[in-house]
Design an enzyme around this catalytic site. Structure first.
Site, mmCIF file in Angstrom:
data_model
loop_
_atom_site.group_PDB
_atom_site.id
_atom_site.type_symbol
_atom_site.label_atom_id
_atom_site.label_comp_id
_atom_site.label_asym_id
_atom_site.label_seq_id
_atom_site.Cartn_x
_atom_site.Cartn_y
_atom_site.Cartn_z
ATOM 1 C CB SER A 160 6.517 -22.785 -5.093
ATOM 2 O OG SER A 160 7.112 -23.146 -6.325
ATOM 3 C CG ASP B 157 9.581 -17.391 -4.565
ATOM 4 O OD1 ASP B 157 9.779 -18.515 -4.075
ATOM 5 O OD2 ASP B 157 9.290 -17.211 -5.767
ATOM 6 C CG MET C 191 11.697 -16.385 -12.231
ATOM 7 S SD MET C 191 11.952 -17.816 -11.187
ATOM 8 C CE MET C 191 10.298 -18.502 -11.225
ATOM 9 C CG MET D 219 11.872 -20.971 -13.938
ATOM 10 S SD MET D 219 12.911 -22.131 -13.043
ATOM 11 C CE MET D 219 12.266 -21.906 -11.383
ATOM 12 C CG MET E 175 13.390 -13.484 -6.516
ATOM 13 S SD MET E 175 12.245 -14.880 -6.437
ATOM 14 C CE MET E 175 13.335 -16.280 -6.149
ATOM 15 C CG ASP F 141 7.984 -20.611 -9.168
ATOM 16 O OD1 ASP F 141 8.144 -19.404 -8.980
ATOM 17 O OD2 ASP F 141 7.778 -21.436 -8.248
ATOM 18 C CG HIS G 241 7.938 -15.811 -9.700
ATOM 19 N ND1 HIS G 241 8.786 -16.436 -8.805
ATOM 20 C CD2 HIS G 241 8.633 -14.765 -10.209
ATOM 21 C CE1 HIS G 241 9.936 -15.790 -8.781
ATOM 22 N NE2 HIS G 241 9.877 -14.779 -9.633
ATOM 23 C CG HIS H 176 4.593 -18.918 -6.103
ATOM 24 N ND1 HIS H 176 4.564 -17.541 -6.160
ATOM 25 C CD2 HIS H 176 5.820 -19.282 -6.563
ATOM 26 C CE1 HIS H 176 5.718 -17.093 -6.631
ATOM 27 N NE2 HIS H 176 6.500 -18.127 -6.883
HETATM 28 C C1 DX5 Z 1 12.670 -20.192 -7.411
HETATM 29 C C2 DX5 Z 1 11.176 -20.062 -7.452
HETATM 30 C C3 DX5 Z 1 10.545 -20.456 -6.183
HETATM 31 C C4 DX5 Z 1 10.813 -21.876 -5.777
HETATM 32 C C5 DX5 Z 1 10.953 -21.862 -4.293
HETATM 33 O O1 DX5 Z 1 13.259 -19.532 -8.468
HETATM 34 O O2 DX5 Z 1 10.769 -18.739 -7.735
HETATM 35 O O3 DX5 Z 1 9.155 -20.167 -6.142
HETATM 36 O O4 DX5 Z 1 9.833 -22.796 -6.152
HETATM 37 O O5 DX5 Z 1 11.362 -23.096 -3.866
HETATM 38 P P1 DX5 Z 1 11.865 -23.360 -2.377
HETATM 39 O O6 DX5 Z 1 10.742 -22.991 -1.456
HETATM 40 O O7 DX5 Z 1 12.165 -24.825 -2.388
HETATM 41 O O8 DX5 Z 1 13.083 -22.494 -2.163
HETATM 42 ZN ZN ZN Z 2 8.574 -18.211 -7.400
#
Ligand code: DX5
Ligand code: ZN
Length: 214
Positions: free
Chosen positions: A4, A171, A64, A33, A133, A31, A62, A29
C-alpha cells in the site's frame, strides 16, 4: 502481495514505484480517502495516473469514499485495473458492481471489521475480489484485529459453497508476523503499508510476505 503506497515516501514516489516494480509484489494497492466515509483524506486520480505511468503491475484501487459510483469512470481513466468499493458506502451495491465490471475493471467489495460476511451472499458470484479490512479504514499503522482470521474462514466457506471465484484480500496491520496464518485461513492477497515501507529493506520484506503466502 500488494504494497500500500499510503506509507510510501511521496517525495520519492517514482523511486518507490520502481522498487515495487523490481520486487516480487503482485499489485500496487492505492488507497483513496474522502474525509467523509473515513476520517482522513489521502490522494486521488492525478496521483494514481502518475503511478500508473511507471507501474508494471496492476493497480488495485481501494475507494474509502461515499458515492463511489460518481467517480468509477474517472478511476478507470486514471489507470485502475481493479476497483474496490465499501459495502457500507453503497446503497445499490449490485448496481455499483455491475458499473465497475462494465467499465472493464475487476470488481471488489470491502468490508469494515464489523460488517458480516453474509451480507455478500447475493453478490459473491459477481465479485473478483473481497477485501476484508483487518483494521478500521482510514489510517496506516494500526493494530491488526484478531477476529479477522475467523472472518476469512467464513468468507472462504461462502466462496466455496457459492462456487464463486473471488479472491480474498486482507488489509490493515498485516506483516511478516501474521502473514502465514492469514493465508492458512484462506487469504489470497495480503496488503501491507507500514510493514513494507517502514522496513529497512522493503524489497526483502515484500519477498518475505510473498513466501509466507505460499
Ligand atoms: C487503511 C488502508 C490500508 C493501509 C494499510 O485504511 O486501507 O491499505 O495503507 O496500512 P498498514 O499496512 O500500515 O496497516
Ligand atoms: Zn487499503
Amino acid at each position: 502481495m500488494a504494497p500500500s503506497l499510503l506509507a510510501a515516501n511521496f517525495l520519492e514516489l517514482g523511486n518507490e514505484v520502481e522498487m515495487v516494480n523490481r520486487s516480487e509484489a503482485d499489485w500496487f494497492h492505492l488507497d483513496v480517502m474522502d474525509g467523509r466515509f473515513v476520517p482522513n483524506i489521502s490522494y486521488g486520480m492525478p496521483i494514481i495516473a502518475q503511478i500508473k505511468k511507471k507501474a508494471n503491475k496492476p493497480c488495485d484501487v481501494h475507494l474509502m469514499i461515499e458515492e463511489p459510483e460518481k467517480y468509477a469512470a474517472d478511476f478507470k481513466k486514471a489507470g485502475a485495473d481493479s476497483l474496490t468499493v465499501h459495502l457500507e458506502a453503497c446503497v445499490h451495491l449490485h448496481r455499483n458492481i455491475q458499473q465497475i465490471k462494465g467499465l472493464g475493471m475487476r470488481a471488489g467489495v470491502a468490508l469494515n471489521p464489523h460488517t458480516p460476511v453474509m451480507l455478500l451472499e447475493n453478490v459473491i458470484r459477481d465479485l473478483d475480489v473481497v477485501l476484508i479490512m483487518s483494521v478500521n479504514p482510514g489510517f496506516g499503522g494500526q493494530t491488526f484485529i484478531e477476529q479477522t482470521y475467523h472472518k476469512i474462514q467464513q468468507l472462504r466457506q461462502l466462496i466455496t459453497e457459492s462456487n464463486a471465484h473471488a479472491l480474498i484480500e486482507v488489509d490493515g496491520g498485516v506483516g511478516p508476523e501474521n502473514a502465514a496464518r492469514l493465508v492458512k485461513a484462506g487469504a489470497n492477497v495480503l496488503v501491507a503499508g507500514s510493514a513494507v515501507f517502514s522496513s529497512p529493506d522493503p524489497e526483502k520484506t515484500i519477498r518475505l510476505l510473498k513466501t509466507s503466502a505460499q
